[in-house]
Design an enzyme around this catalytic site. Sequence first.
Site, mmCIF file in Angstrom:
data_model
loop_
_atom_site.group_PDB
_atom_site.id
_atom_site.type_symbol
_atom_site.label_atom_id
_atom_site.label_comp_id
_atom_site.label_asym_id
_atom_site.label_seq_id
_atom_site.Cartn_x
_atom_site.Cartn_y
_atom_site.Cartn_z
ATOM 1 N N GLY A 8 64.600 41.798 28.633
ATOM 2 C CA GLY A 8 64.227 43.124 28.292
ATOM 3 C C GLY A 8 62.649 43.565 28.583
ATOM 4 O O GLY A 8 62.095 44.215 28.162
ATOM 5 N N GLY A 11 61.560 47.218 29.487
ATOM 6 C CA GLY A 11 61.465 48.265 28.162
ATOM 7 C C GLY A 11 60.065 48.743 27.785
ATOM 8 O O GLY A 11 59.101 48.090 28.308
ATOM 9 N N GLN A 12 60.317 49.489 26.541
ATOM 10 C CA GLN A 12 59.136 49.933 26.064
ATOM 11 C C GLN A 12 58.299 48.779 25.777
ATOM 12 O O GLN A 12 56.740 48.754 25.945
ATOM 13 C CB GLN A 12 59.262 50.857 24.968
ATOM 14 C CG GLN A 12 58.025 51.406 24.502
ATOM 15 C CD GLN A 12 58.292 52.191 23.029
ATOM 16 O OE1 GLN A 12 59.261 51.505 22.339
ATOM 17 N NE2 GLN A 12 57.490 52.935 22.614
ATOM 18 N N ILE A 35 68.208 43.698 33.624
ATOM 19 C CA ILE A 35 69.314 43.709 34.169
ATOM 20 C C ILE A 35 69.417 44.889 35.092
ATOM 21 O O ILE A 35 68.475 45.614 35.486
ATOM 22 C CB ILE A 35 70.094 44.518 32.979
ATOM 23 C CG1 ILE A 35 69.460 45.681 32.433
ATOM 24 C CG2 ILE A 35 70.065 43.211 31.786
ATOM 25 C CD1 ILE A 35 70.327 46.494 31.482
ATOM 26 N N ASN A 54 70.812 38.849 31.743
ATOM 27 C CA ASN A 54 71.578 39.745 30.952
ATOM 28 C C ASN A 54 72.068 38.686 29.710
ATOM 29 O O ASN A 54 72.499 37.617 29.774
ATOM 30 C CB ASN A 54 73.031 39.949 31.624
ATOM 31 C CG ASN A 54 74.092 41.069 30.956
ATOM 32 O OD1 ASN A 54 73.896 40.968 29.638
ATOM 33 N ND2 ASN A 54 74.975 41.762 31.480
ATOM 34 N N TYR A 143 72.406 50.178 14.297
ATOM 35 C CA TYR A 143 71.323 49.478 14.532
ATOM 36 C C TYR A 143 70.623 48.589 13.608
ATOM 37 O O TYR A 143 70.130 47.453 13.908
ATOM 38 C CB TYR A 143 70.181 50.552 15.006
ATOM 39 C CG TYR A 143 68.753 50.079 15.385
ATOM 40 C CD1 TYR A 143 68.715 49.559 16.495
ATOM 41 C CD2 TYR A 143 67.617 50.331 14.423
ATOM 42 C CE1 TYR A 143 67.025 49.178 16.966
ATOM 43 C CE2 TYR A 143 66.544 49.655 14.665
ATOM 44 C CZ TYR A 143 66.206 49.374 15.939
ATOM 45 O OH TYR A 143 64.908 48.894 16.393
ATOM 46 N N LYS A 147 70.301 44.605 12.953
ATOM 47 C CA LYS A 147 69.026 44.019 12.746
ATOM 48 C C LYS A 147 69.110 43.217 11.645
ATOM 49 O O LYS A 147 68.410 41.846 11.523
ATOM 50 C CB LYS A 147 67.993 45.102 12.646
ATOM 51 C CG LYS A 147 67.860 45.824 13.560
ATOM 52 C CD LYS A 147 67.109 44.801 14.911
ATOM 53 C CE LYS A 147 66.533 45.532 16.078
ATOM 54 N NZ LYS A 147 66.065 44.626 17.046
#
Length: 317
Positions: A8, A11-12, A35, A54, A143, A147
Amino acid sequence: MKNILVIGSTGQIGSELTMKLRRELSGGTTVAGYIPGSEPKGKLLESGPAELANVCNAKQIADIVDKYDIDTIYNLAALLSATAERKPLMAWDIQMNGLINILEVAREKHCAVFTPSSIGSFGPDTPRDNTPQDTIQRPTSMYGVTKVATELLSDYYYHKYGVDTRSVRFPGLISYTTLPGGGTTDYAVEIYYAAVKGEEFVCPIAPGTFMDMMYMPDALNAAVRIMQADPRYLVHRNSFNIASMSFEPETIYREIKKHYPDFKIRYEVDPVRQAIADSWPNKMDDTCARKEWGWIPRYNLETMTQDMILHLKEKLL
């Protein structure tokens, strides 16, 4: 940590964490995992190796671990809270089936694993103020469900197989580098962009809704420090509360108005994001992180606002 795979990486969090690791950790390699459709660009691509990674493809992950002799995996693959509510089955697949793949690779190849948790792991029955490290966790979003399961599964692999799993519960993260996508706390990033561009800000979160927030440099520091911490002092592992600041929309608006007196805000509340926000803590107690591995944030709302505006002016104007 020497040879690291960041899954990832575009991402942010990943885009900034990958660069931080490459800058600060010498003598090893940090691989940017991505990805299709989210390929690294610019400095992220030029500063080190990149590989398709991935989480739903265990062999792909294992091959990267072998190729680069990876000892630490940062597993940042996830759908954010609001997006996960729209795509719950995809969220489960990425965040749970993907996690199993990562943990199995780590078990077989003796890697440490960081998989972040979130304030989203709490729910409406959790104490909202000074939320304890160990408390009831009954989230009402997909979500949040993933978690909590991430925390439990990571602890399971540590206790049963000895996999060195560690993580933190991130608050809402604020950054000038990469825009978030589909999170409940995204407004706290978007409001700065609107102010610097001279636009009215339309806020999707209602006034009076307090949530924990953190400036990205502090979050990145936490992600690195927790993996460098002496395991002898870790009573907890998955996951540590970390906190920096807590505010509601009017508070951050008033702080920005000190720099932009004509800045305007109006409210169009998104019921999905608001329902999620209403189930989250106002402020977490991070005493355990401070005691067990020396967690200390550097930024508050005032200093973060000054830095955000400075960098966004350079970026946007």
